[in-house]
Motif scaffolding. Sequence first.
Motif, mmCIF file in Angstrom:
data_model
loop_
_atom_site.group_PDB
_atom_site.id
_atom_site.type_symbol
_atom_site.label_atom_id
_atom_site.label_comp_id
_atom_site.label_asym_id
_atom_site.label_seq_id
_atom_site.Cartn_x
_atom_site.Cartn_y
_atom_site.Cartn_z
ATOM 1 N N ILE A 32 0.964 -1.243 0.153
ATOM 2 C CA ILE A 32 0.071 0.007 -0.036
ATOM 3 C C ILE A 32 0.972 1.382 0.154
ATOM 4 N N THR A 33 0.881 2.040 -0.975
ATOM 5 C CA THR A 33 1.805 3.230 -1.323
ATOM 6 C C THR A 33 1.227 4.463 -1.594
ATOM 7 N N THR A 34 -0.250 4.405 -1.721
ATOM 8 C CA THR A 34 -0.952 5.724 -2.084
ATOM 9 C C THR A 34 -2.279 5.597 -1.289
ATOM 10 N N TYR A 35 -2.772 6.877 -1.124
ATOM 11 C CA TYR A 35 -4.043 7.181 -0.421
ATOM 12 C C TYR A 35 -5.186 6.276 -1.172
ATOM 13 N N GLU A 36 -4.988 6.334 -2.416
ATOM 14 C CA GLU A 36 -6.057 5.350 -3.142
ATOM 15 C C GLU A 36 -6.055 3.888 -2.924
ATOM 16 N N GLN A 37 -4.832 3.539 -2.773
ATOM 17 C CA GLN A 37 -4.644 1.841 -2.462
ATOM 18 C C GLN A 37 -5.321 1.798 -1.048
ATOM 19 N N LEU A 38 -4.798 2.570 -0.189
ATOM 20 C CA LEU A 38 -5.157 2.664 1.290
ATOM 21 C C LEU A 38 -6.718 2.505 1.430
ATOM 22 N N LYS A 39 -7.660 3.483 0.725
ATOM 23 C CA LYS A 39 -8.780 3.659 0.642
ATOM 24 C C LYS A 39 -9.558 2.592 -0.066
ATOM 25 N N GLU A 40 -9.088 2.055 -0.904
ATOM 26 C CA GLU A 40 -9.767 0.935 -1.663
ATOM 27 C C GLU A 40 -9.515 -0.262 -0.869
ATOM 28 N N CYS A 41 -8.405 -0.492 0.100
ATOM 29 C CA CYS A 41 -8.072 -1.655 0.711
ATOM 30 C C CYS A 41 -9.136 -1.528 1.994
ATOM 31 N N GLY A 42 -9.191 -0.442 2.505
ATOM 32 C CA GLY A 42 -10.035 -0.105 3.635
ATOM 33 C C GLY A 42 -9.012 -0.379 4.854
ATOM 34 N N SER A 43 -9.589 0.346 5.949
ATOM 35 C CA SER A 43 -8.553 -0.039 7.145
ATOM 36 C C SER A 43 -8.658 -1.245 7.861
ATOM 37 N N LYS A 44 -9.587 -2.139 7.779
ATOM 38 C CA LYS A 44 -9.489 -3.287 8.298
ATOM 39 C C LYS A 44 -8.682 -4.332 7.507
#
Length: 94
Positions: A32-44
């Motif tokens: 996970i290297t970008t905000y978009e990837q983090l958002k798509e993955c989700g916090s959980k």
Amino acid sequence: MNLSLEVNMMGILSDLPNIGEIVEKQLNDVGITTYEQLKECGSKQAWLKVRAIDPSACIHRLYALEGAILGVKKNQLPIETKAELKNFFNAFSK
């Protein structure tokens, strides 16, 4: 979404609220290297990935990831969100 978060969407994860250098490195280490990837993955799911490489990842890291996605400090998360995340965390902490 606030303007600073919008500017940082493709930027450095440590520019997001709650994300310091160590958590940024852990996120990078799990792909996970970008905000978009983090958002798509989700916090959980992001937390589960981080926990796989760092078993000490605590509930505060889960709160931090959710806050980063929402663009707020972890202590500003709604009570309902914290309760949902706590239930999720507890399911993996037994």
